[in-house]
Motif scaffolding. Structure first.
Motif, PDB file in Angstrom:
ATOM      1  N   MET A   1      -4.794  -3.770  13.732  1.00  0.00           N
ATOM      2  CA  MET A   1      -3.721  -4.739  13.924  1.00  0.00           C
ATOM      3  C   MET A   1      -2.701  -4.598  12.796  1.00  0.00           C
ATOM      4  O   MET A   1      -3.070  -4.474  11.626  1.00  0.00           O
ATOM      5  CB  MET A   1      -4.285  -6.162  13.949  1.00  0.00           C
ATOM      6  CG  MET A   1      -3.271  -7.216  14.338  1.00  0.00           C
ATOM      7  SD  MET A   1      -4.067  -8.827  14.565  1.00  0.00           S
ATOM      8  CE  MET A   1      -2.664  -9.787  15.062  1.00  0.00           C
ATOM      9  N   LEU A   2      -1.450  -4.584  13.147  1.00  0.00           N
ATOM     10  CA  LEU A   2      -0.385  -4.418  12.158  1.00  0.00           C
ATOM     11  C   LEU A   2       0.121  -5.787  11.693  1.00  0.00           C
ATOM     12  O   LEU A   2       0.119  -6.742  12.456  1.00  0.00           O
ATOM     13  CB  LEU A   2       0.769  -3.631  12.773  1.00  0.00           C
ATOM     14  CG  LEU A   2       0.444  -2.222  13.262  1.00  0.00           C
ATOM     15  CD1 LEU A   2       1.694  -1.579  13.858  1.00  0.00           C
ATOM     16  CD2 LEU A   2      -0.103  -1.366  12.149  1.00  0.00           C
ATOM     17  N   PRO A   3       0.580  -5.891  10.425  1.00  0.00           N
ATOM     18  CA  PRO A   3       0.581  -4.835   9.410  1.00  0.00           C
ATOM     19  C   PRO A   3      -0.802  -4.642   8.783  1.00  0.00           C
ATOM     20  O   PRO A   3      -1.635  -5.554   8.795  1.00  0.00           O
ATOM     21  CB  PRO A   3       1.584  -5.348   8.377  1.00  0.00           C
ATOM     22  CG  PRO A   3       1.507  -6.832   8.484  1.00  0.00           C
ATOM     23  CD  PRO A   3       1.242  -7.127   9.929  1.00  0.00           C
ATOM     24  N   LYS A  21      13.841  -1.024  -0.257  1.00  0.00           N
ATOM     25  CA  LYS A  21      14.919  -0.190  -0.791  1.00  0.00           C
ATOM     26  C   LYS A  21      14.675   1.281  -0.482  1.00  0.00           C
ATOM     27  O   LYS A  21      15.608   2.079  -0.417  1.00  0.00           O
ATOM     28  CB  LYS A  21      15.037  -0.357  -2.311  1.00  0.00           C
ATOM     29  CG  LYS A  21      15.576  -1.685  -2.802  1.00  0.00           C
ATOM     30  CD  LYS A  21      15.607  -1.709  -4.319  1.00  0.00           C
ATOM     31  CE  LYS A  21      16.101  -3.046  -4.855  1.00  0.00           C
ATOM     32  NZ  LYS A  21      17.548  -3.235  -4.619  1.00  0.00           N
ATOM     33  N   PHE A  22      13.406   1.638  -0.284  1.00  0.00           N
ATOM     34  CA  PHE A  22      13.027   3.032  -0.086  1.00  0.00           C
ATOM     35  C   PHE A  22      12.585   3.311   1.351  1.00  0.00           C
ATOM     36  O   PHE A  22      12.975   4.313   1.937  1.00  0.00           O
ATOM     37  CB  PHE A  22      11.904   3.402  -1.061  1.00  0.00           C
ATOM     38  CG  PHE A  22      12.298   3.286  -2.510  1.00  0.00           C
ATOM     39  CD1 PHE A  22      12.741   4.394  -3.209  1.00  0.00           C
ATOM     40  CD2 PHE A  22      12.256   2.055  -3.161  1.00  0.00           C
ATOM     41  CE1 PHE A  22      13.122   4.284  -4.541  1.00  0.00           C
ATOM     42  CE2 PHE A  22      12.636   1.945  -4.494  1.00  0.00           C
ATOM     43  CZ  PHE A  22      13.068   3.060  -5.182  1.00  0.00           C
ATOM     44  N   LYS A  27       7.390  -2.972   6.276  1.00  0.00           N
ATOM     45  CA  LYS A  27       6.649  -4.212   6.525  1.00  0.00           C
ATOM     46  C   LYS A  27       6.156  -4.327   7.967  1.00  0.00           C
ATOM     47  O   LYS A  27       5.275  -5.146   8.250  1.00  0.00           O
ATOM     48  CB  LYS A  27       7.499  -5.425   6.162  1.00  0.00           C
ATOM     49  CG  LYS A  27       7.705  -5.593   4.665  1.00  0.00           C
ATOM     50  CD  LYS A  27       8.488  -6.856   4.344  1.00  0.00           C
ATOM     51  CE  LYS A  27       8.678  -7.008   2.846  1.00  0.00           C
ATOM     52  NZ  LYS A  27       9.439  -8.238   2.501  1.00  0.00           N
ATOM     53  N   LYS A  28       6.707  -3.538   8.855  1.00  0.00           N
ATOM     54  CA  LYS A  28       6.202  -3.517  10.222  1.00  0.00           C
ATOM     55  C   LYS A  28       4.808  -2.882  10.286  1.00  0.00           C
ATOM     56  O   LYS A  28       4.052  -3.133  11.225  1.00  0.00           O
ATOM     57  CB  LYS A  28       7.143  -2.730  11.136  1.00  0.00           C
ATOM     58  CG  LYS A  28       8.502  -3.361  11.326  1.00  0.00           C
ATOM     59  CD  LYS A  28       9.349  -2.497  12.245  1.00  0.00           C
ATOM     60  CE  LYS A  28      10.731  -3.100  12.462  1.00  0.00           C
ATOM     61  NZ  LYS A  28      11.557  -2.252  13.359  1.00  0.00           N
ATOM     62  N   CYS A  32       1.450  -4.907   1.332  1.00  0.00           N
ATOM     63  CA  CYS A  32       0.858  -4.584   0.035  1.00  0.00           C
ATOM     64  C   CYS A  32       0.383  -5.885  -0.612  1.00  0.00           C
ATOM     65  O   CYS A  32       1.182  -6.650  -1.150  1.00  0.00           O
ATOM     66  CB  CYS A  32       1.862  -3.860  -0.859  1.00  0.00           C
ATOM     67  SG  CYS A  32       1.119  -3.175  -2.354  1.00  0.00           S
ATOM     68  N   VAL A  33      -0.915  -6.123  -0.565  1.00  0.00           N
ATOM     69  CA  VAL A  33      -1.467  -7.422  -0.956  1.00  0.00           C
ATOM     70  C   VAL A  33      -1.797  -7.506  -2.444  1.00  0.00           C
ATOM     71  O   VAL A  33      -1.897  -8.604  -2.997  1.00  0.00           O
ATOM     72  CB  VAL A  33      -2.713  -7.759  -0.110  1.00  0.00           C
ATOM     73  CG1 VAL A  33      -2.322  -7.965   1.347  1.00  0.00           C
ATOM     74  CG2 VAL A  33      -3.784  -6.673  -0.234  1.00  0.00           C
TER      75      VAL A  33
END
Length: 338
Positions: A1-3, A21-22, A27-28, A32-33
């Motif tokens: 399941m995404l993300p 920025k990169f 985020k789809k 990053c937890v």
């Protein structure tokens, strides 16, 4: 399941892949937890260090303050246990770049000249010992190996379902100016002069120890030579690369994660289709006009063809005027005048 939940134990060369920025749409796909930024593995796996909150000062922003605090508390190990990320990405930039400060037998902190060393906390330290990998290579690597072994013991015990990805990268000593010319970072006077060749050899030694001893995935970014450039969001540096680096990394990461998460492929295809649709929108009016023109040309062609058939039929229905060779068609009825 995404993300998909991921964590980074490393530096911006890895963390920037999870920065819009990169990689605009990361985020789809990923969340990053946990991030342990610019920290030596030796520091991470040592005991927490007490500090006074007011002594964590002289930082650029709240993010930098949180970096220094997590450096001292080692709190992100607990956060990893709580979040159970599906993947952890490792790079060993903190050990290559900074080294460590030994506070006591079981307490180390990263000798981060950009953050830790600016604090009042650091200025109050006394009787400490500094270890750097380029000056104490043999003893440093032995200490580092013991710390890495403890880290993987932690992974096996506390994160049994988490997969580890080693980011194999290296420093570049060259950057691109805005006019396209190259300059050498170590000779620019804008940063600490580094022996890039020697640091890269040592970095490879650290990577090899981990990937040969432990069951990890690898994202190898050393198969191409990437450069830094002056328009990098954080400025030119040994591990601040041109934007294609992060796009290439992202693709290699997807190649690993897609095996366990096939929905990534579906999402990529959907996004590609949407992107293509957005790109073609400005041309739809032109395409419509072109289709109309093609239809008009076709209709006119059909009318011309009908006219030609009519002429041919008219010729066939009339006699030739004289038996000459070649015969001349008669375009009017034969009568007594001829």
């Amino acid at each position: 399941m995404l993300p998909i939940n991921v964590a980074v134990l490393g530096s911006c060369v890895t963390r920037d892949v999870f920065n819009s920025k990169f990689i605009e749409n990361y985020k789809k796909y990923y969340d990053c937890v946990v991030t342990q930024n610019q920290t030596s593995i030796i520091s991470l796996m040592s005991d927490p260090v007490d500090f006074d909150e007011k002594d964590i000062d002289n930082q650029a922003d709240a993010y930098s303050i949180s970096n220094v605090k997590s450096e001292l508390t080692k709190e992100n190990l607990q956060k990893l246990k709580e979040t159970q990320p599906k993947y952890i990405l490792l790079d060993f930039s903190g050990d290559i770049r900074f080294g460590v400060i030994k506070i006591s037998e079981n307490q180390f902190i990263t000798n981060n000249r950009w953050k830790v060393r600016k604090t009042t906390f650091f200025k109050k330290l006394s009787d400490v010992q500094v270890f750097e990998i380029n000056t104490d290579k043999e003893s440093y690597i032995e200490l580092w190996k013991r710390s890495v072994d403890r880290l993987f013991d932690f992974f096996n015990k506390e994160l049994p379902n988490t997969k580890i990805i080693v980011h194999k990268t290296r420093n570049t000593d060259y950057a691109i100016n805005e006019d396209g010319s190259l300059f050498k970072l170590s000779e620019s006077g804008k940063m600490k002069a580094e022996n890039v060749k020697e640091l890269n050899k040592t970095w490879s030694t650290l990577n090899d120890y981990v990937v040969q001893k432990y069951n990890t995935f690898i994202i190898d970014m050393t198969d191409r030579y990437y450069l830094s450039y002056t328009k990098h969001p954080w400025g030119p540096f040994y591990t601040h690369f041109t934007m294609d680096y992060y796009q290439d990394f992202f693709q290699k990461l997807n190649q690993i994660t897609i095996k366990d998460n096939p929905e990534i492929l579906t999402k990529i295809i959907e996004d590609m289709y949407k992107e293509q649709s957005e790109l073609t929108k400005p041309f739809l009016g032109i395409i419509d006009e072109n289709n109309k023109l093609n239809r008009e040309i076709t209709e006119r062609g059909m009318r011309v063809a009908e006219l030609e058939l009519g002429i041919e039929k008219l010729i066939e229905e009339n006699e030739y005027c004289h038996p000459v060779d070649p015969p001349l068609p008669c375009f009017y009825p034969i009568n007594d005048k001829f």
